[in-house]
Design a protein around this motif. Structure first.
Motif, PDB file in Angstrom:
ATOM      1  N   ALA A  43     -38.312 -37.344 -23.162  1.00  0.00           N
ATOM      2  CA  ALA A  43     -39.639 -37.949 -23.305  1.00  0.00           C
ATOM      3  C   ALA A  43     -39.948 -38.164 -24.783  1.00  0.00           C
ATOM      4  CB  ALA A  43     -40.707 -37.059 -22.672  1.00  0.00           C
ATOM      5  N   ALA A 189     -42.977 -32.796 -18.363  1.00  0.00           N
ATOM      6  CA  ALA A 189     -42.172 -33.939 -18.816  1.00  0.00           C
ATOM      7  C   ALA A 189     -42.218 -35.074 -17.796  1.00  0.00           C
ATOM      8  CB  ALA A 189     -40.736 -33.499 -19.058  1.00  0.00           C
ATOM      9  N   THR A 195     -40.631 -41.176 -19.334  1.00  0.00           N
ATOM     10  CA  THR A 195     -39.609 -40.136 -19.247  1.00  0.00           C
ATOM     11  C   THR A 195     -38.300 -40.709 -18.702  1.00  0.00           C
ATOM     12  OG1 THR A 195     -41.236 -38.389 -18.931  1.00  0.00           O
ATOM     13  CG2 THR A 195     -39.000 -37.934 -18.177  1.00  0.00           C
TER      14      THR A 195
END
Length: 329
Positions: A43, A189, A195
């Protein structure tokens, strides 16, 4: 009353975990992360920073301690790249960080679980210097972390390091906190819109939003490859005919010509007859191939990389062949 101390002690002993901060955009980190062959989430972590969140790790089975694994990953990620990697790690007894940068010796610092410093102060100065931190304000804040503080445990020390790095552009997504368990880190995340998932087999690396764009690039790259192959085949046929003609001319008595076999490579319009069109075509192919290959490398598009490489290769081959068959006087 007997249970309260044990609950406090449990909170003071965080589970094992790690985060890998890379000073590069996610697109630049993906190729290096694939080489680790570990399942991770990638990320964005601020301007020119990315964070890798491991989905597992050898430390979970007790094979290797988390600090050794995280430090090894950090060093591996920096092989062949120009950006540094900061590994943050923690377990039930200690916490710390390691900064890896190319072929330099990694530098790091360690705290015991209760926050007691267990590293060398010189390491903090080296750490600040390699990241280009402010030698006065940032260094003063880092030096405070090397002094005893009964109110700060190991996780708080790592959080303080991250606070200093915010002035260098680091901004971890909400929920990515040192000392958090793996499930909490992964969930945080996954909530980020950009992501990327890295698989253990080295695949992955595209976000859902990027799949459509990547598919379009691959299609265009495939069309460019097909056009390049057709050009290469046509050029190969012409080069073969030219070599056959030159072989016949070499055996012909001096001063005679053969009208049935005109020269296959005409001179360029408006230029001397001694300057054939072959070098111009070869140079044009190389000039077109180089930016295609560079664009493909920057955008991690295999199709454009192959197309550019083929143009460069065929242009260089044609130029070399012409140089050998038409030496300068």
């Amino acid at each position: 009353m007997s249970t309260e101390p044990s609950q406090v002690a449990g909170r003071a002993r965080p589970v094992s975990g790690a985060l890998l901060l890379c000073r590069a955009e996610p697109g630049s980190v993906i190729p290096a992360a694939r080489l680790l062959h570990e399942r991770m989430l990638l990320a964005r972590a601020g301007d020119d920073w990315s964070v890798l969140v491991p989905e597992g790790g050898p430390w979970r089975s007790g094979t290797d301690p988390v600090d050794r694994v995280a430090n090894g990953w950090a060093v591996a990620l920096t092989v062949g790249v120009s950006w540094p990697v900061l590994a943050l790690w923690w377990d039930g007894e200690r916490a710390g960080f390691t900064l890896a940068a190319g072929f330099r010796r990694p530098v790091g610092y360690v705290w015991l679980a209760d926050g007691t410093p267990a590293g060398m102060e010189e390491a903090m100065r080296t750490f600040a210097g390699r990241l280009g931190l402010d030698p006065v304000l940032d260094m003063q804040a880092l030096e405070e972390l090397t002094k005893p503080d009964s109110a700060a445990d190991a996780s708080a020390r790592l959080s303080a390091v991250l606070a200093v790095l915010t002035r260098a552009g680091v901004s971890l997504p909400p929920g990515l906190v040192p000392g958090e368990n793996a499930d909490g880190l992964l969930e945080a995340a996954r909530l980020q819109p950009d992501t990327h998932r890295i698989e253990a087999d080295g695949s992955g690396g595209r976000s859902a939003a990027g799949e459509k764009s990547a598919a379009g690039e691959d299609e265009r790259g495939g069309q460019a490859q097909e056009q390049t192959r057709e050009q290469a085949q046509e050029q190969t046929r012409e080069q073969k005919q030219q070599r056959e003609y030159e072989a016949r001319e070499a055996d012909r008595p001096e001063g005679t010509t053969d009208a049935r076999h005109p020269v296959l490579w005409p001179s360029r319009a408006g230029s001397p007859s001694s300057v054939p069109a072959v070098p111009a075509l070869a140079l044009a192919q190389m000039a077109a191939g180089l930016p295609l290959a560079v664009w493909g490398l920057r955008h991690h598009s295999g199709g454009w990389i192959v197309a550019g490489t083929l143009l460069l290769a065929h242009g260089a081959l044609a130029l070399a062949s012409h140089t050998l068959t038409h030496p300068r006087d």
